[in-house]
Design a protein around this motif. Structure first.
Motif, PDB file in Angstrom:
ATOM      1  N   LEU A 174      -5.166  -1.598  -8.564  1.00 20.05           N
ATOM      2  CA  LEU A 174      -5.922  -0.505  -9.308  1.00 20.05           C
ATOM      3  C   LEU A 174      -5.314   0.675  -8.573  1.00 20.05           C
ATOM      4  CD1 LEU A 174      -7.867   1.006 -10.843  1.00 20.05           C
ATOM      5  CD2 LEU A 174      -9.388   0.583  -9.094  1.00 20.05           C
ATOM      6  N   CYS A 175      -4.723   1.625  -8.972  1.00 22.81           N
ATOM      7  CA  CYS A 175      -4.075   2.820  -8.361  1.00 22.81           C
ATOM      8  C   CYS A 175      -4.626   3.974  -9.082  1.00 22.81           C
ATOM      9  CB  CYS A 175      -2.500   3.123  -8.844  1.00 22.81           C
ATOM     10  SG  CYS A 175      -1.524   1.630  -8.440  1.00 22.81           S
ATOM     11  N   ILE A 176      -5.100   4.696  -7.746  1.00 22.59           N
ATOM     12  CA  ILE A 176      -5.908   5.938  -7.849  1.00 22.59           C
ATOM     13  C   ILE A 176      -5.204   7.258  -6.994  1.00 22.59           C
ATOM     14  CG2 ILE A 176      -8.142   7.202  -7.458  1.00 22.59           C
ATOM     15  CD1 ILE A 176      -9.435   4.149  -7.822  1.00 22.59           C
ATOM     16  N   TYR A 177      -5.056   8.114  -7.617  1.00 17.62           N
ATOM     17  CA  TYR A 177      -4.316   9.556  -6.831  1.00 17.62           C
ATOM     18  C   TYR A 177      -5.576  10.316  -6.692  1.00 17.62           C
ATOM     19  CZ  TYR A 177      -2.033  13.476  -5.835  1.00 17.62           C
ATOM     20  OH  TYR A 177      -1.512  14.643  -5.061  1.00 17.62           O
ATOM     21  N   ALA A 178      -6.047  10.464  -5.329  1.00 18.86           N
ATOM     22  CA  ALA A 178      -6.867  11.301  -4.768  1.00 18.86           C
ATOM     23  C   ALA A 178      -6.248  12.175  -3.829  1.00 18.86           C
ATOM     24  CB  ALA A 178      -8.027  10.654  -4.485  1.00 18.86           C
ATOM     25  N   ASP A 179      -6.217  13.584  -4.080  1.00 22.08           N
ATOM     26  CA  ASP A 179      -5.573  14.549  -3.144  1.00 22.08           C
ATOM     27  C   ASP A 179      -6.771  14.960  -2.258  1.00 22.08           C
ATOM     28  OD1 ASP A 179      -3.947  16.231  -1.778  1.00 22.08           O
ATOM     29  OD2 ASP A 179      -2.907  16.941  -3.657  1.00 22.08           O
ATOM     30  N   GLY A 220       9.493  -3.005 -13.154  1.00 23.47           N
ATOM     31  CA  GLY A 220       8.973  -4.156 -13.585  1.00 23.47           C
ATOM     32  C   GLY A 220       7.971  -4.931 -12.775  1.00 23.47           C
ATOM     33  N   THR A 221       7.795  -4.610 -11.574  1.00 25.55           N
ATOM     34  CA  THR A 221       6.977  -4.940 -10.664  1.00 25.55           C
ATOM     35  C   THR A 221       5.447  -5.058 -11.123  1.00 25.55           C
ATOM     36  OG1 THR A 221       8.390  -4.350  -8.883  1.00 25.55           O
ATOM     37  CG2 THR A 221       6.291  -5.014  -8.024  1.00 25.55           C
ATOM     38  N   VAL A 222       4.980  -3.970 -11.659  1.00 26.72           N
ATOM     39  CA  VAL A 222       3.759  -3.910 -12.318  1.00 26.72           C
ATOM     40  C   VAL A 222       3.801  -3.464 -13.783  1.00 26.72           C
ATOM     41  CG1 VAL A 222       2.691  -3.275 -10.112  1.00 26.72           C
ATOM     42  CG2 VAL A 222       3.628  -1.385 -11.580  1.00 26.72           C
ATOM     43  N   ARG A 223       2.766  -3.644 -14.419  1.00 26.47           N
ATOM     44  CA  ARG A 223       2.675  -3.247 -15.867  1.00 26.47           C
ATOM     45  C   ARG A 223       1.328  -2.634 -15.911  1.00 26.47           C
ATOM     46  NH1 ARG A 223       0.361  -6.189 -20.208  1.00 26.47           N
ATOM     47  NH2 ARG A 223       0.023  -7.904 -19.070  1.00 26.47           N
ATOM     48  N   GLU A 224       1.421  -1.387 -16.650  1.00 25.37           N
ATOM     49  CA  GLU A 224       0.332  -0.397 -16.666  1.00 25.37           C
ATOM     50  C   GLU A 224      -0.519  -1.075 -17.904  1.00 25.37           C
ATOM     51  OE1 GLU A 224      -2.627   2.561 -17.410  1.00 25.37           O
ATOM     52  OE2 GLU A 224      -1.065   2.006 -18.738  1.00 25.37           O
ATOM     53  N   LYS A 230      -9.487   6.424   4.488  1.00 26.48           N
ATOM     54  CA  LYS A 230      -8.427   5.843   3.962  1.00 26.48           C
ATOM     55  C   LYS A 230      -7.715   6.465   2.839  1.00 26.48           C
ATOM     56  CE  LYS A 230      -9.434   1.286   5.629  1.00 26.48           C
ATOM     57  NZ  LYS A 230      -9.330  -0.046   5.514  1.00 26.48           N
ATOM     58  N   ILE A 231      -8.522   6.979   1.849  1.00 23.66           N
ATOM     59  CA  ILE A 231      -8.049   7.811   0.846  1.00 23.66           C
ATOM     60  C   ILE A 231      -7.172   8.859   1.228  1.00 23.66           C
ATOM     61  CG2 ILE A 231      -8.745   9.324  -1.045  1.00 23.66           C
ATOM     62  CD1 ILE A 231     -11.399   7.923  -1.295  1.00 23.66           C
ATOM     63  N   SER A 232      -7.470   9.817   2.165  1.00 23.97           N
ATOM     64  CA  SER A 232      -6.698  10.793   2.642  1.00 23.97           C
ATOM     65  C   SER A 232      -5.322  10.266   3.510  1.00 23.97           C
ATOM     66  CB  SER A 232      -7.532  11.790   3.748  1.00 23.97           C
ATOM     67  OG  SER A 232      -7.861  11.154   4.846  1.00 23.97           O
ATOM     68  N   ASP A 233      -5.274   9.068   3.793  1.00 22.09           N
ATOM     69  CA  ASP A 233      -4.315   8.694   4.605  1.00 22.09           C
ATOM     70  C   ASP A 233      -3.015   7.997   3.448  1.00 22.09           C
ATOM     71  OD1 ASP A 233      -5.269   9.192   7.171  1.00 22.09           O
ATOM     72  OD2 ASP A 233      -6.058   7.351   7.484  1.00 22.09           O
ATOM     73  N   SER A 234      -3.526   7.837   2.477  1.00 18.68           N
ATOM     74  CA  SER A 234      -2.648   7.273   1.325  1.00 18.68           C
ATOM     75  C   SER A 234      -1.638   8.133   0.906  1.00 18.68           C
ATOM     76  CB  SER A 234      -3.384   6.569   0.247  1.00 18.68           C
ATOM     77  OG  SER A 234      -4.362   5.705   0.769  1.00 18.68           O
ATOM     78  N   PRO A 277       0.542  -1.309  -0.099  1.00 18.66           N
ATOM     79  CA  PRO A 277       0.071  -0.118  -0.010  1.00 18.66           C
ATOM     80  C   PRO A 277       0.924   1.407   0.042  1.00 18.66           C
ATOM     81  CG  PRO A 277      -0.841  -1.409   1.662  1.00 18.66           C
ATOM     82  CD  PRO A 277       0.782  -1.966   1.099  1.00 18.66           C
ATOM     83  N   GLY A 278       0.534   2.261  -0.890  1.00 15.03           N
ATOM     84  CA  GLY A 278       1.190   3.392  -1.008  1.00 15.03           C
ATOM     85  C   GLY A 278       2.565   3.438  -1.698  1.00 15.03           C
ATOM     86  N   ALA A 279       2.652   2.293  -2.321  1.00 13.97           N
ATOM     87  CA  ALA A 279       3.806   2.272  -3.149  1.00 13.97           C
ATOM     88  C   ALA A 279       3.321   3.270  -4.329  1.00 13.97           C
ATOM     89  CB  ALA A 279       4.052   0.737  -3.827  1.00 13.97           C
ATOM     90  N   ASP A 280       4.608   3.675  -5.000  1.00 12.46           N
ATOM     91  CA  ASP A 280       4.590   4.507  -6.181  1.00 12.46           C
ATOM     92  C   ASP A 280       4.413   3.821  -7.366  1.00 12.46           C
ATOM     93  OD1 ASP A 280       4.991   6.273  -8.318  1.00 12.46           O
ATOM     94  OD2 ASP A 280       7.014   6.891  -7.803  1.00 12.46           O
ATOM     95  N   PRO A 281       3.171   3.785  -7.936  1.00 13.26           N
ATOM     96  CA  PRO A 281       3.189   2.934  -9.340  1.00 13.26           C
ATOM     97  C   PRO A 281       4.162   3.195 -10.328  1.00 13.26           C
ATOM     98  CG  PRO A 281       1.248   4.424  -8.876  1.00 13.26           C
ATOM     99  CD  PRO A 281       2.266   4.767  -7.687  1.00 13.26           C
ATOM    100  N   LYS A 282       4.652   4.385 -10.591  1.00 10.75           N
ATOM    101  CA  LYS A 282       5.264   4.578 -11.742  1.00 10.75           C
ATOM    102  C   LYS A 282       6.903   3.899 -11.505  1.00 10.75           C
ATOM    103  CE  LYS A 282       3.120   6.825 -14.544  1.00 10.75           C
ATOM    104  NZ  LYS A 282       2.526   6.099 -15.838  1.00 10.75           N
ATOM    105  N   GLN A 283       7.293   3.920 -10.105  1.00  9.58           N
ATOM    106  CA  GLN A 283       8.392   3.346  -9.615  1.00  9.58           C
ATOM    107  C   GLN A 283       8.348   1.909  -9.780  1.00  9.58           C
ATOM    108  OE1 GLN A 283      11.407   4.438  -9.129  1.00  9.58           O
ATOM    109  NE2 GLN A 283      12.212   2.374  -8.512  1.00  9.58           N
ATOM    110  N   LEU A 284       7.049   1.293  -9.508  1.00  8.82           N
ATOM    111  CA  LEU A 284       6.952  -0.099  -9.481  1.00  8.82           C
ATOM    112  C   LEU A 284       6.756  -0.465 -11.213  1.00  8.82           C
ATOM    113  CD1 LEU A 284       4.369  -0.659  -6.744  1.00  8.82           C
ATOM    114  CD2 LEU A 284       6.449  -1.155  -6.635  1.00  8.82           C
ATOM    115  N   GLU A 285       6.282   0.362 -12.063  1.00 11.53           N
ATOM    116  CA  GLU A 285       6.200  -0.083 -13.461  1.00 11.53           C
ATOM    117  C   GLU A 285       7.753   0.090 -13.863  1.00 11.53           C
ATOM    118  OE1 GLU A 285       3.958   1.292 -17.500  1.00 11.53           O
ATOM    119  OE2 GLU A 285       3.983   2.570 -15.578  1.00 11.53           O
TER     120      GLU A 285
END
Length: 119
Positions: free
Chosen positions: A77-82, A20-24, A115-119, A9-17
């Motif tokens: 599923l990664c969603i950025y909500a500020d 090679g950990t994830v694929r968009e 949970k959204i605001s804590d991410s 949880p909270g991992a940077d999806p771009k860094q994971l991509e």
């Protein structure tokens, strides 16, 4: 995004991509919105720019539909909500639903504002 292992949880999806950990896989889908203001649609939702965003322009519920052309397994599923930047427009609840078509969707996850605001 798909991933062979559990994504922290909270991992940077771009860094994971990059590692090679994830694929968009969002580009393999057809995206649609329940409504949007001009210039605040799917392109802004998906453009990787944290300064742009989707802004709905209609009655609730506000929906983002992601339809894949063939059966696709999505593990992350990664969603950025500020929420801190604009609590009046940031969703207080996000419901993730899956199915074979719009009429047989079943909720598999719901995330609330705390949970959204804590991410």
């Amino acid at each position: 995004m798909t991933t062979p292992n559990k994504t922290p949880p909270g991992a940077d999806p771009k860094q994971l991509e990059r590692t090679g950990t994830v694929r968009e896989i969002g580009s393999q889908a057809v995206w649609s919105l329940s409504s949007c203001k001009p210039g605040f649609g799917v392109d802004q939702l998906r453009d990787d720019n944290l300064e742009t965003y989707w802004q709905s322009d209609g009655s609730q519920p506000h929906l983002v539909n992601i339809q894949f052309r063939r059966k696709t397994t999505v593990k992350t599923l990664c969603i950025y909500a500020d929420y801190k930047s604009d609590e009046s427009y940031t969703p207080s609840k996000i419901s993730v639903r899956v199915g074979n078509n719009f009429h047989n969707l079943q909720e598999i996850r719901e995330v609330c504002a705390a949970k959204i605001s804590d991410s």
